[in-house]
Design a protein around this motif. Structure first.
Motif, PDB file in Angstrom:
ATOM      1  N   GLN A  28       0.818  -1.206   0.000  1.00 56.02           N
ATOM      2  CA  GLN A  28       0.000   0.000   0.000  1.00 56.02           C
ATOM      3  C   GLN A  28       0.858   1.264   0.000  1.00 56.02           C
ATOM      4  N   GLU A  70      -1.581   1.042   8.147  1.00 55.01           N
ATOM      5  CA  GLU A  70      -1.924   0.741   6.757  1.00 55.01           C
ATOM      6  C   GLU A  70      -2.881  -0.439   6.663  1.00 55.01           C
ATOM      7  N   ARG A  71      -2.614  -1.478   7.430  1.00 53.77           N
ATOM      8  CA  ARG A  71      -3.464  -2.658   7.405  1.00 53.77           C
ATOM      9  C   ARG A  71      -4.887  -2.294   7.820  1.00 53.77           C
ATOM     10  N   SER A  74      -6.746  -0.078   5.217  1.00 56.29           N
ATOM     11  CA  SER A  74      -6.982  -0.781   3.958  1.00 56.29           C
ATOM     12  C   SER A  74      -8.215  -1.672   4.001  1.00 56.29           C
TER      13      SER A  74
END
Length: 76
Positions: A28, A70-71, A74
């Motif tokens: 990402q 980010e995880r 997302s």
């Protein structure tokens, strides 16, 4: 590859049937320029736990925190 355009040219010309993509994972934000900063106060025990977990994963703790953020963002 250094750009999306370079990757697209490669994919257009390459025969990808010989590649095994089964272990690939989406990426990402990690390669974007880091221009913004985040400064926050957390308990020392939480920071210590984050640093231990990052060490076990073999990444710097700031990168580990970025990966967690980010995880989460997302996900739908």
């Amino acid at each position: 590859m250094r750009s999306d355009e370079e990757a697209e040219r490669f994919v257009e010309k390459a025969d990808l049937t010989d590649y095994d993509f089964s272990q690939m994972k989406p990426v990402q934000f990690e390669f974007e320029k880091k221009a913004a900063t985040l400064n926050m106060r957390i308990p020392e025990s939480l920071l210590a736990a984050v640093k231990r977990k990052a060490l076990r994963k073999g990444v710097p703790f700031t990168r580990y925190v970025r990966m967690l953020i980010e995880r989460d963002v997302s996900r739908p």
